[in-house]
Motif scaffolding. Sequence first.
Motif, PDB file in Angstrom:
ATOM      1  N   GLU A 139       4.647 -11.148  -7.421  1.00 59.15           N
ATOM      2  CA  GLU A 139       3.361 -11.677  -6.992  1.00 59.15           C
ATOM      3  C   GLU A 139       3.191 -11.389  -5.504  1.00 59.15           C
ATOM      4  O   GLU A 139       4.086 -11.679  -4.703  1.00 59.15           O
ATOM      5  CB  GLU A 139       3.310 -13.184  -7.246  1.00 59.15           C
ATOM      6  CG  GLU A 139       2.016 -13.839  -6.814  1.00 59.15           C
ATOM      7  CD  GLU A 139       2.053 -15.346  -6.995  1.00 59.15           C
ATOM      8  OE1 GLU A 139       1.037 -15.995  -6.704  1.00 59.15           O
ATOM      9  OE2 GLU A 139       3.099 -15.873  -7.421  1.00 59.15           O
ATOM     10  N   ILE A 181      -5.244 -12.266 -11.592  1.00 61.53           N
ATOM     11  CA  ILE A 181      -4.022 -12.530 -12.360  1.00 61.53           C
ATOM     12  C   ILE A 181      -3.684 -14.009 -12.224  1.00 61.53           C
ATOM     13  O   ILE A 181      -3.529 -14.516 -11.112  1.00 61.53           O
ATOM     14  CB  ILE A 181      -2.839 -11.673 -11.860  1.00 61.53           C
ATOM     15  CG1 ILE A 181      -3.147 -10.182 -12.021  1.00 61.53           C
ATOM     16  CG2 ILE A 181      -1.557 -12.036 -12.616  1.00 61.53           C
ATOM     17  CD1 ILE A 181      -2.063  -9.268 -11.473  1.00 61.53           C
ATOM     18  N   LYS A 182      -3.593 -14.693 -13.354  1.00 63.79           N
ATOM     19  CA  LYS A 182      -3.262 -16.118 -13.336  1.00 63.79           C
ATOM     20  C   LYS A 182      -1.858 -16.307 -13.889  1.00 63.79           C
ATOM     21  O   LYS A 182      -1.495 -15.736 -14.920  1.00 63.79           O
ATOM     22  CB  LYS A 182      -4.278 -16.909 -14.165  1.00 63.79           C
ATOM     23  CG  LYS A 182      -5.695 -16.825 -13.601  1.00 63.79           C
ATOM     24  CD  LYS A 182      -6.678 -17.648 -14.422  1.00 63.79           C
ATOM     25  CE  LYS A 182      -8.084 -17.563 -13.822  1.00 63.79           C
ATOM     26  NZ  LYS A 182      -9.063 -18.359 -14.604  1.00 63.79           N
ATOM     27  N   TYR A 183      -1.077 -17.130 -13.204  1.00 69.11           N
ATOM     28  CA  TYR A 183       0.293 -17.399 -13.621  1.00 69.11           C
ATOM     29  C   TYR A 183       0.299 -18.679 -14.444  1.00 69.11           C
ATOM     30  O   TYR A 183      -0.062 -19.749 -13.961  1.00 69.11           O
ATOM     31  CB  TYR A 183       1.217 -17.501 -12.406  1.00 69.11           C
ATOM     32  CG  TYR A 183       1.388 -16.162 -11.726  1.00 69.11           C
ATOM     33  CD1 TYR A 183       2.500 -15.369 -11.979  1.00 69.11           C
ATOM     34  CD2 TYR A 183       0.406 -15.668 -10.869  1.00 69.11           C
ATOM     35  CE1 TYR A 183       2.639 -14.126 -11.384  1.00 69.11           C
ATOM     36  CE2 TYR A 183       0.532 -14.414 -10.270  1.00 69.11           C
ATOM     37  CZ  TYR A 183       1.651 -13.652 -10.535  1.00 69.11           C
ATOM     38  OH  TYR A 183       1.780 -12.417  -9.952  1.00 69.11           O
ATOM     39  N   GLN A 242      -0.316  -5.490 -14.798  1.00 69.55           N
ATOM     40  CA  GLN A 242       0.174  -5.947 -13.496  1.00 69.55           C
ATOM     41  C   GLN A 242       0.948  -4.836 -12.789  1.00 69.55           C
ATOM     42  O   GLN A 242       0.752  -4.575 -11.591  1.00 69.55           O
ATOM     43  CB  GLN A 242       1.065  -7.175 -13.668  1.00 69.55           C
ATOM     44  CG  GLN A 242       1.574  -7.743 -12.338  1.00 69.55           C
ATOM     45  CD  GLN A 242       2.629  -8.815 -12.527  1.00 69.55           C
ATOM     46  OE1 GLN A 242       3.400  -8.773 -13.494  1.00 69.55           O
ATOM     47  NE2 GLN A 242       2.676  -9.781 -11.627  1.00 69.55           N
ATOM     48  N   ILE A 266       1.994 -14.359 -17.423  1.00 64.83           N
ATOM     49  CA  ILE A 266       0.750 -14.163 -16.690  1.00 64.83           C
ATOM     50  C   ILE A 266      -0.405 -14.018 -17.665  1.00 64.83           C
ATOM     51  O   ILE A 266      -0.205 -13.769 -18.865  1.00 64.83           O
ATOM     52  CB  ILE A 266       0.812 -12.925 -15.762  1.00 64.83           C
ATOM     53  CG1 ILE A 266       1.042 -11.646 -16.586  1.00 64.83           C
ATOM     54  CG2 ILE A 266       1.876 -13.094 -14.696  1.00 64.83           C
ATOM     55  CD1 ILE A 266       0.965 -10.368 -15.777  1.00 64.83           C
TER      56      ILE A 266
END
Length: 646
Positions: free
Chosen positions: A569, A352-354, A339, A362
């Motif tokens: 983000e 990118i998934k939170y 990231q 993440i």
Amino acid sequence: MSEAAVHATPGPGASPHPADPAGGGGHGHHHGSLGKLAVGAIGVVFGDIGTSPLYAMRDTFAGHHPLPLDPLHVFGIVSLMFWSMMIIVTMKYVTVIMRADNKGEGGSLALLALINQSISGKRWSAGIVLLGVFATSLFYGDSMITPAVSVMGAIEGLAVYRPGLAPLVVPMVVGILVGLFFIQSRGTAKVAAFFGPVMLLYFAVIAVLGGLSIAEHPQVMVALSPHYAVELFLADPFRGFLAMGSAVLAVTGAEALYADMGHFGRAPIRISWLALVLPALVLNYLGQASLLVRHPEALVSPFYFLAPEWFQWPLLALASSAAVIASQAVITGAFSVTQQAIQLGFIPRMTIKYTSLNAGQIYIPVINWALMIAVILLVLVFERSSNLTAAYGIAVTGAMAIDNVLLAVVVLQLWNWRRWQALPLLALFFALDAAYLSANFTKIPDGGWVPLVMGLSIFTLLTTWSKGRALMRQNMAEGSIPFEVFAKSAHSSAARVPGTAVFMSSTAHGVPSALLHNIKHNKVLHERVVVLTVAIQDVPYVDDADRFIVKQFGEGFFKVALRFGFLEETDVPSALAKISMCGEPFEMMKTSFFLSRQTLIPSSKPGMALWREKLFAWMLRNAASAMEFFRLPSNRVVELGSQVEI
């Protein structure tokens, strides 16, 4: 790949954060009591170095360069390990490097961003940046090797206690690792709550087992004296030097103390290390030394043979849990480093998934599956942890040596220490790390080539992407016209339609190609036209007061610059909703986002080698869309294509 590629650039909102030599302050996102944070740090930060006793002592005496099992060598190696932990971990990382924070954040990229604020433009700054990028590349190699060697080292206890079960070790390791990577998409917030207590129990157990073994042969305590390490090198210099290649395994994971500083803070990590982890490791290594002096046959696995027969299987279960936790921490670290690298412009945008409300939780699918494939291949090819440890050492010592260079810049340029104070300390760190790195180079034929090949490959990808983006922005800027000139001439040459058009731009200068294409082909302009630049700063977080800059050109034309830190983000709609200086508030249902998608075409320009141009073009095609990366509403995005030469 949209023209709205993220780029790192210092600005007014990114005033350099003074690295605090006193060790105070910081703006990391750690919350909770000191005790709770210390337990959390034990679960996340120390998994790698905590599982080193599984294989470090064994591989030093039975690895690629075996040593005689006599008091001279046993005491000498324990002394070497102890003083390496004191100098490298306690002095270098815990005492000195952790004082160099970038608004509370640590790690090679955070340190590089901090340094970049003070050395940018100097003739040697490019070399420092390349070293920092190579350290990041080596970290990815470490991220592949750590899960393989940790879990394999733990599960091999099965064959130690029941030799007939040896054929099951590799399948079990593969099964555990596959399961570990498959649960990453669900997040680890709930599971992580157990990490601290499990590792707390693990360190307590290995300390007690070590202490019980020491009681059988108390003379081993004298090995803490540095003169035993010196005596080893004087009596057997060549084999002592080769043994350093394995002895360094005792300090693997030291860089994690610095990298995870933002999650827990300096004080909890320092307390955990000095009060629990360091004493537990020292007791266990002394216990293994005592066992080897009394029972040389225990060299098969001095860690597992410390346990009495009734505790063997519980120790196997506990060590396996610790190895899985160490692997999880490294995988999570790979996501975080990726990231940061994306935000700082070294890696193409990725999905990118939170996985929780915590910004640190993440999940990056591409990195997860790439790591899984690499780790499984390492397990299948090397088959034993002792074969993998040769590869392990170079990645670790290489990253540590680069950290020394970055530390030297911080100490001399940022902190302005007097040379007579700084140089002796730096010389000590450089000498020890250089010796360890040199010793590990002797293991290149035995597997040490693996992290080097991995590191160089990833380094090539990172530098190709960074260079290609710079050339592409330069090319696009060459033929652009000033926005002020465009705004004056365009408002009367096209029909105006209701709503807001946001044109994403990778540079604050000139007119985005999407805007030029839109007016050329559609011959319309929205009532409000906003050229938006997203700039990633050399700090982890940007204060809301410094989030944006708005410039008005009249006739409904605006330029907006949004600033984000490299750990934040990039949620563009959320940031735009807080802007009130562009006339009426931004309403997503009345706003259209225009992106430009570039297609690279062959060029005779002296930019990059042809093979690197093709590599960059491939990375460009496979990058995640700007719509997803910037959290843009999918039904409000228009993409316009353009061709670019580099």
